[in-house]
Design a protein around this motif. Sequence first.
Motif, PDB file in Angstrom:
ATOM      1  N   GLY A 185      28.802  39.555 -56.201  1.00 13.61           N
ATOM      2  CA  GLY A 185      28.630  40.112 -57.962  1.00 13.61           C
ATOM      3  C   GLY A 185      27.700  39.623 -58.397  1.00 13.61           C
ATOM      4  N   ALA A 186      26.443  38.830 -57.407  1.00 16.49           N
ATOM      5  CA  ALA A 186      25.538  37.601 -58.690  1.00 16.49           C
ATOM      6  C   ALA A 186      24.203  38.304 -58.386  1.00 16.49           C
ATOM      7  CB  ALA A 186      25.705  36.375 -57.947  1.00 16.49           C
ATOM      8  N   SER A 187      23.351  38.143 -59.529  1.00 18.41           N
ATOM      9  CA  SER A 187      22.286  38.438 -59.633  1.00 18.41           C
ATOM     10  C   SER A 187      21.260  37.851 -59.339  1.00 18.41           C
ATOM     11  CB  SER A 187      21.663  39.848 -60.383  1.00 18.41           C
ATOM     12  OG  SER A 187      22.426  40.673 -60.422  1.00 18.41           O
ATOM     13  N   HIS A 188      19.909  37.254 -59.069  1.00 13.88           N
ATOM     14  CA  HIS A 188      19.111  36.211 -59.403  1.00 13.88           C
ATOM     15  C   HIS A 188      18.358  36.902 -60.148  1.00 13.88           C
ATOM     16  CE1 HIS A 188      21.798  33.772 -56.841  1.00 13.88           C
ATOM     17  NE2 HIS A 188      22.128  34.782 -56.028  1.00 13.88           N
ATOM     18  N   LEU A 189      17.337  35.903 -60.962  1.00 11.29           N
ATOM     19  CA  LEU A 189      16.070  36.282 -62.051  1.00 11.29           C
ATOM     20  C   LEU A 189      15.753  35.320 -61.893  1.00 11.29           C
ATOM     21  CD1 LEU A 189      17.470  37.379 -65.641  1.00 11.29           C
ATOM     22  CD2 LEU A 189      17.714  38.888 -63.364  1.00 11.29           C
ATOM     23  N   LEU A 191      17.772  32.203 -62.472  1.00  6.20           N
ATOM     24  CA  LEU A 191      19.172  31.814 -64.013  1.00  6.20           C
ATOM     25  C   LEU A 191      19.682  32.895 -62.674  1.00  6.20           C
ATOM     26  CD1 LEU A 191      18.936  32.714 -67.343  1.00  6.20           C
ATOM     27  CD2 LEU A 191      20.392  34.891 -65.685  1.00  6.20           C
ATOM     28  N   ARG A 192      20.865  32.808 -63.029  1.00  7.16           N
ATOM     29  CA  ARG A 192      22.468  33.809 -62.059  1.00  7.16           C
ATOM     30  C   ARG A 192      22.995  34.105 -62.855  1.00  7.16           C
ATOM     31  NH1 ARG A 192      25.850  30.165 -57.758  1.00  7.16           N
ATOM     32  NH2 ARG A 192      26.931  30.667 -59.398  1.00  7.16           N
ATOM     33  N   LEU A 193      23.213  35.725 -62.517  1.00  8.56           N
ATOM     34  CA  LEU A 193      24.005  36.309 -63.962  1.00  8.56           C
ATOM     35  C   LEU A 193      24.571  36.774 -62.930  1.00  8.56           C
ATOM     36  CD1 LEU A 193      21.697  38.477 -65.263  1.00  8.56           C
ATOM     37  CD2 LEU A 193      23.968  37.905 -66.368  1.00  8.56           C
ATOM     38  N   ARG A 194      26.537  36.916 -62.741  1.00  8.74           N
ATOM     39  CA  ARG A 194      27.846  37.101 -62.230  1.00  8.74           C
ATOM     40  C   ARG A 194      28.039  38.384 -63.221  1.00  8.74           C
ATOM     41  NH1 ARG A 194      31.884  33.983 -59.720  1.00  8.74           N
ATOM     42  NH2 ARG A 194      31.534  32.003 -61.223  1.00  8.74           N
ATOM     43  N   GLU A 236      24.424  31.802 -65.785  1.00  8.82           N
ATOM     44  CA  GLU A 236      24.430  30.829 -65.076  1.00  8.82           C
ATOM     45  C   GLU A 236      23.402  29.553 -64.457  1.00  8.82           C
ATOM     46  OE1 GLU A 236      27.076  31.885 -61.052  1.00  8.82           O
ATOM     47  OE2 GLU A 236      28.929  31.347 -63.346  1.00  8.82           O
ATOM     48  N   ARG A 237      23.698  28.545 -63.179  1.00  8.73           N
ATOM     49  CA  ARG A 237      22.452  27.608 -63.012  1.00  8.73           C
ATOM     50  C   ARG A 237      21.326  27.924 -63.531  1.00  8.73           C
ATOM     51  NH1 ARG A 237      27.305  27.039 -60.707  1.00  8.73           N
ATOM     52  NH2 ARG A 237      26.991  25.975 -58.959  1.00  8.73           N
ATOM     53  N   ALA A 238      20.991  28.023 -65.132  1.00 11.30           N
ATOM     54  CA  ALA A 238      19.342  28.347 -65.689  1.00 11.30           C
ATOM     55  C   ALA A 238      18.681  27.009 -65.200  1.00 11.30           C
ATOM     56  CB  ALA A 238      19.318  27.664 -67.327  1.00 11.30           C
ATOM     57  N   ALA A 239      17.905  27.647 -64.782  1.00  6.57           N
ATOM     58  CA  ALA A 239      16.744  26.135 -64.570  1.00  6.57           C
ATOM     59  C   ALA A 239      15.497  26.189 -64.298  1.00  6.57           C
ATOM     60  CB  ALA A 239      17.201  25.864 -63.148  1.00  6.57           C
ATOM     61  N   VAL A 240      14.797  25.353 -64.382  1.00  6.02           N
ATOM     62  CA  VAL A 240      13.245  25.964 -65.355  1.00  6.02           C
ATOM     63  C   VAL A 240      12.158  23.600 -63.856  1.00  6.02           C
ATOM     64  CG1 VAL A 240      11.229  25.340 -65.999  1.00  6.02           C
ATOM     65  CG2 VAL A 240      13.174  27.311 -66.997  1.00  6.02           C
ATOM     66  N   LEU A 241      11.150  24.202 -63.309  1.00  2.00           N
ATOM     67  CA  LEU A 241      10.794  23.590 -62.946  1.00  2.00           C
ATOM     68  C   LEU A 241      10.102  22.359 -63.835  1.00  2.00           C
ATOM     69  CD1 LEU A 241       8.583  24.557 -59.632  1.00  2.00           C
ATOM     70  CD2 LEU A 241      10.833  23.381 -59.361  1.00  2.00           C
ATOM     71  N   GLU A 242      10.139  21.511 -63.853  1.00  7.02           N
ATOM     72  CA  GLU A 242      10.230  20.285 -64.908  1.00  7.02           C
ATOM     73  C   GLU A 242       8.478  20.252 -65.797  1.00  7.02           C
ATOM     74  OE1 GLU A 242      10.677  15.855 -62.799  1.00  7.02           O
ATOM     75  OE2 GLU A 242      11.882  15.485 -65.043  1.00  7.02           O
ATOM     76  N   ARG A 243       7.814  20.430 -64.084  1.00  6.44           N
ATOM     77  CA  ARG A 243       6.235  20.630 -64.736  1.00  6.44           C
ATOM     78  C   ARG A 243       6.101  21.837 -65.606  1.00  6.44           C
ATOM     79  NH1 ARG A 243       6.394  21.485 -59.492  1.00  6.44           N
ATOM     80  NH2 ARG A 243       4.715  22.748 -58.546  1.00  6.44           N
ATOM     81  N   TYR A 245      26.798  45.665 -70.073  1.00  8.28           N
ATOM     82  CA  TYR A 245      27.429  44.793 -70.645  1.00  8.28           C
ATOM     83  C   TYR A 245      27.348  44.756 -71.884  1.00  8.28           C
ATOM     84  CZ  TYR A 245      28.842  43.562 -65.652  1.00  8.28           C
ATOM     85  OH  TYR A 245      30.140  43.826 -64.936  1.00  8.28           O
ATOM     86  N   ARG A 246      28.074  44.840 -73.041  1.00  6.68           N
ATOM     87  CA  ARG A 246      28.974  44.470 -74.495  1.00  6.68           C
ATOM     88  C   ARG A 246      29.344  42.729 -74.629  1.00  6.68           C
ATOM     89  NH1 ARG A 246      29.076  48.802 -77.226  1.00  6.68           N
ATOM     90  NH2 ARG A 246      29.143  50.575 -75.790  1.00  6.68           N
ATOM     91  N   LYS A 247      29.695  41.719 -73.071  1.00 12.56           N
ATOM     92  CA  LYS A 247      29.651  40.365 -73.966  1.00 12.56           C
ATOM     93  C   LYS A 247      28.643  39.874 -72.668  1.00 12.56           C
ATOM     94  CE  LYS A 247      33.774  39.759 -74.966  1.00 12.56           C
ATOM     95  NZ  LYS A 247      35.180  39.090 -74.730  1.00 12.56           N
ATOM     96  N   VAL A 248      28.114  38.309 -72.909  1.00 11.49           N
ATOM     97  CA  VAL A 248      27.775  37.508 -71.439  1.00 11.49           C
ATOM     98  C   VAL A 248      29.001  36.558 -72.210  1.00 11.49           C
ATOM     99  CG1 VAL A 248      25.866  36.536 -71.027  1.00 11.49           C
ATOM    100  CG2 VAL A 248      25.873  38.361 -71.074  1.00 11.49           C
ATOM    101  N   ILE A 249      29.265  35.361 -71.019  1.00 12.03           N
ATOM    102  CA  ILE A 249      29.349  34.196 -71.374  1.00 12.03           C
ATOM    103  C   ILE A 249      28.901  33.041 -70.527  1.00 12.03           C
ATOM    104  CG2 ILE A 249      32.209  35.357 -72.311  1.00 12.03           C
ATOM    105  CD1 ILE A 249      33.176  33.713 -70.221  1.00 12.03           C
ATOM    106  N   GLY A 250      28.983  31.560 -70.945  1.00 12.53           N
ATOM    107  CA  GLY A 250      28.058  30.960 -70.389  1.00 12.53           C
ATOM    108  C   GLY A 250      29.180  29.481 -70.181  1.00 12.53           C
TER     109      GLY A 250
END
Length: 200
Positions: free
Chosen positions: A50-54, A66-69, A78-85, A108-113
């Motif tokens: 039940g997840a997508s990865h962008l 970034l992971r969307l469930r 979830e899991r928002a992350a960018v390489l440091e450089r 969808y009408r709502k996103v939570i985090g």
Amino acid sequence: MKNVIADSLKVTVARTLDQVVMAMTLRGVIYLGEQQAPYTEEYDGNDLVGASHLIAWKDEEPVGVLRLRWFADFAKVERAAVLERYRRDGVMRLLMQEALRYAARRGYRKVIGHAQLNRVKYWRTHGFRVREDRPHFFFSDYEYVEIERKLVPPANAITDATDPMVLIRPDGDWDRPGPFDRSLERLQNSAGKKKAEEAA
Ligand SMILES: CC(C)(COP(=O)(O)OP(=O)(O)OC[C@H]1O[C@@H](n2cnc3c(N)ncnc32)[C@H](O)[C@@H]1OP(=O)(O)O)[C@@H](O)C(=O)NCCC(=O)NCCS
């Protein structure tokens, strides 16, 4: 003025196994390597159900994830992350914009985090607000609050009335012909062949 950084960035949905591996690799570098998260907390059993990865790309290089469930009536980022450089160049801004657009297009009408307290200010710049009457909570050594953002599905949001030929296109890429659109060429070719045989 032309935004050169934004012009070289794009976001795609991971749709193949190698792209899922790519997303996991970036998370490994950022969360396991940089933030020293334990392996079992990072890869928590929610990556393939039940997840997508962008994936954000800077030219040919994957630089952020970034992971969307997908739940019944809300999505969760979830899991928002960018390489440091590649940080502070708006990579996460674009990833989040695309995540919100994708979720709204899916109806969808709502996103939570779940936001670490010191990141709430940042997530507010993405339109999130702290959910009222919900207690703070703790995991993985940090204190968190729940944040949410309302979405307005566009007129062409995916519903059960969506054209079936659109619905079977690759998820999130509904505006371009997909493999099943191209499969119609076979039908046309075989119809043409049959006609030619009948005429012969
Ligand atoms: C949090 C994270 C995903 C942000 O990614 P990013 O691509 O750097 O995000 P943005 O570029 O959109 O913005 C980040 C910051 O840079 C600032 N910024 C963006 N473009 C800028 C620019 N051109 N000049 C100056 N500052 C800029 C933003 O205002 C923001 O400021 P803040 O950090 O003081 O709040 C990234 O830092 C990260 O991967 N961190 C490690 C993992 C993590 O903590 N994830 C979040 C879990 S809740």
